[in-house]
Scaffold this active site. Structure first.
Site, PDB file in Angstrom:
ATOM      1  N   SER A 115       0.761  -1.170  -0.025  1.00  0.00           N
ATOM      2  CA  SER A 115      -0.039   0.034   0.000  1.00  0.00           C
ATOM      3  C   SER A 115       0.862   1.501  -0.076  1.00  0.00           C
ATOM      4  O   SER A 115       0.385   2.367  -0.500  1.00  0.00           O
ATOM      5  CB  SER A 115      -0.826  -0.142   1.261  1.00  0.00           C
ATOM      6  OG  SER A 115      -0.232  -0.311   2.243  1.00  0.00           O
ATOM      7  N   HIS A 162      -5.152  -3.094  -2.659  1.00  0.00           N
ATOM      8  CA  HIS A 162      -4.944  -2.303  -3.848  1.00  0.00           C
ATOM      9  C   HIS A 162      -4.926  -2.817  -5.096  1.00  0.00           C
ATOM     10  O   HIS A 162      -4.596  -1.965  -6.086  1.00  0.00           O
ATOM     11  CB  HIS A 162      -3.798  -1.543  -3.519  1.00  0.00           C
ATOM     12  CG  HIS A 162      -4.008  -0.550  -2.206  1.00  0.00           C
ATOM     13  ND1 HIS A 162      -4.322   0.787  -2.325  1.00  0.00           N
ATOM     14  CD2 HIS A 162      -3.590  -0.764  -0.978  1.00  0.00           C
ATOM     15  CE1 HIS A 162      -4.427   1.224  -0.945  1.00  0.00           C
ATOM     16  NE2 HIS A 162      -3.816   0.020  -0.168  1.00  0.00           N
ATOM     17  N   LYS A 181     -11.578   1.029  -1.955  1.00  0.00           N
ATOM     18  CA  LYS A 181     -10.532   1.567  -2.786  1.00  0.00           C
ATOM     19  C   LYS A 181     -11.029   1.817  -4.253  1.00  0.00           C
ATOM     20  O   LYS A 181     -11.823   2.416  -4.685  1.00  0.00           O
ATOM     21  CB  LYS A 181      -9.343   0.814  -2.655  1.00  0.00           C
ATOM     22  CG  LYS A 181      -8.542   1.178  -1.209  1.00  0.00           C
ATOM     23  CD  LYS A 181      -7.561   0.335  -0.492  1.00  0.00           C
ATOM     24  CE  LYS A 181      -7.592   0.890   0.781  1.00  0.00           C
ATOM     25  NZ  LYS A 181      -6.791  -0.041   1.752  1.00  0.00           N
TER      26      LYS A 181
END
Ligand SMILES: *Cc1c(COP(=O)(O)O)cnc(C)c1O
Length: 386
Positions: A172, A200, A230
């Site tokens: 991340s 991610h 996200k």
């Protein structure tokens, strides 16, 4: 000392320590006219009118909240439909919704591991994975970043019967990607299970956007965690795997059992976001084009780029003062980037965390680069006069 004074002293001490280290954190209220290079909404789905409308429609149909936990009366048909869609997307038998990624990681590790278990984690794993290991009471070993030889060495030395290897998919704060095939191979050779947290990567990587482990079988990656806040643009998380794993989590994950189910409108919005991710690969293509554009244009400026091919593009400025100065200077120009300092990253590795989105235009990226370049020029000027 009276009780309240002792507590006051404790808080004052903690504050003083952090302030003296110049690491006191503050929040800023983000205004809508800013250029955001700090968030994780990589495909712009948080602002997509279709996703927003699905959320509004979901609220009208199911109400503003779930009203109970999943095991009581909070598990609605829209949650079930989303779990099915997530399982299919990632090529797994089942998927299970959690309210946040933090809770998913706590719930998986707490329910699978105990003091007879050894957990092996990449040194740069997300804080929630470290906290989950602590909560489980397992023995925690950390291996050097993306170093499967170091992992193998630790696995070899372990005598625990149950071994669990855990890694971020996309890291991340660095944007680099775990070598899934190697991790799977090493884990299997040592009879360990592999858990990948691809917070991610989902929505961004892989042929259908299902992340760096979506195209890999559950034989290789038995435990796959993805988050919805996200690239999917909403909120929440899921664990995908074989039916037996999911049944175990429903029974034993305390952060699943003892919490109110995700608001059904969020599930409805996520279903729409997932439909867009699967049906419109052009957003991923645009994101990749933006990443390439940024890197190509940043290179001649001599900025300290990392070796990252994902939307996370850290600039390693090393010094915390530099990071804060650059971020503040950019903020004056209404450009937001992440100013990341220890303890989020190791000491000496402070950085600007720049994130790109499919929705940035080339001129947005030009503005960012112009801002970064002005930070550099300013620094050079100071050195000359000093
Ligand atoms: C953001 C993140 C989480 C936490 O997810 P939330 O849904 O925001 O709680 C977990 N793991 C990783 C690697 C993350 O980047």
């Amino acid at each position: 000392m009276p009780v309240s004074e002792a507590w006051q002293q404790r808080l004052t001490d903690a504050r003083t320590d952090r302030q003296q280290a110049h690491r006191w954190r503050t929040r800023q209220v983000v205004k809508s006219n800013t250029l955001d290079f700090a968030g994780n909404d990589y495909l712009g789905l948080a602002q997509d009118p279709r996703v927003c409308e699905a959320q509004a429609e979901g609220a009208r149909r199911y109400g503003a909240g779930a009203g109970a936990s999943h095991l009581v009366s909070g598990h609605l048909e829209v949650h079930d439909a989303l779990e099915d869609a997530l399982a299919q997307w990632t090529g797994r038998e089942r998927a299970l919704l959690f309210s946040t990624g933090y809770m998913a990681n706590l719930g998986v590790l707490q329910s699978l591991a105990d003091r007879h278990t050894a957990i092996f984690q990449d040194r740069l794993n997300h804080a929630s994975l470290i906290d989950g290991a602590t909560l489980s009471g397992a023995r925690l070993r950390r291996y050097h970043h993306r170093n499967s030889n170091d992992l193998a060495r630790l696995l070899e030395r372990s005598e625990r019967q149950h071994k669990l290897v855990v890694s971020d998919g996309v890291f991340s704060m660095d944007g680099d990607v775990a070598e899934i095939a190697t991790l799977a191979h090493v884990s299997q050779r040592h009879n360990a299970w592999l858990m990948i947290d691809d917070a991610h990567g989902v929505g961004v990587l892989g042929e259908n956007g299902s992340g760096c482990a979506g195209g890999v079988t559950s034989q290789d990656v038995p435990i796959l965690v993805g988050t919805l806040g996200k690239a999917l643009g909403t909120a929440g998380a899921f664990v995908a795997g074989d039916a037996e794993l999911i049944d175990h989590l429903i029974q034993f994950s305390r952060s699943y059992v003892y919490t109110t189910a995700q608001p059904p409108a969020i599930a409805a919005a996520t279903l729409k976001a997932l439909e867009i991710v699967q049906g419109e690969p052009e957003h991923r293509a645009q994101l990749n084009a933006n990443i390439a554009y940024f890197r190509r244009a940043a290179l001649p400026l001599g900025l300290p780029l990392s070796d990252s091919a994902t939307p996370i593009q850290p600039l390693l400025l090393d010094s915390e003062t530099r990071v804060m100065t650059w971020a503040a200077r950019l903020a004056q120009q209404s450009i937001y980037v992440g100013a990341i300092r220890p303890p989020t990253v190791p000491n000496g590795e402070a950085r600007l965390r720049i994130t790109l989105s499919a929705k940035h235009s080339h001129s947005d990226i030009d503005r960012l680069l112009e801002g970064l370049n002005s930070c550099q020029r300013e620094e050079a000027a100071c050195h000359v006069t000093a």
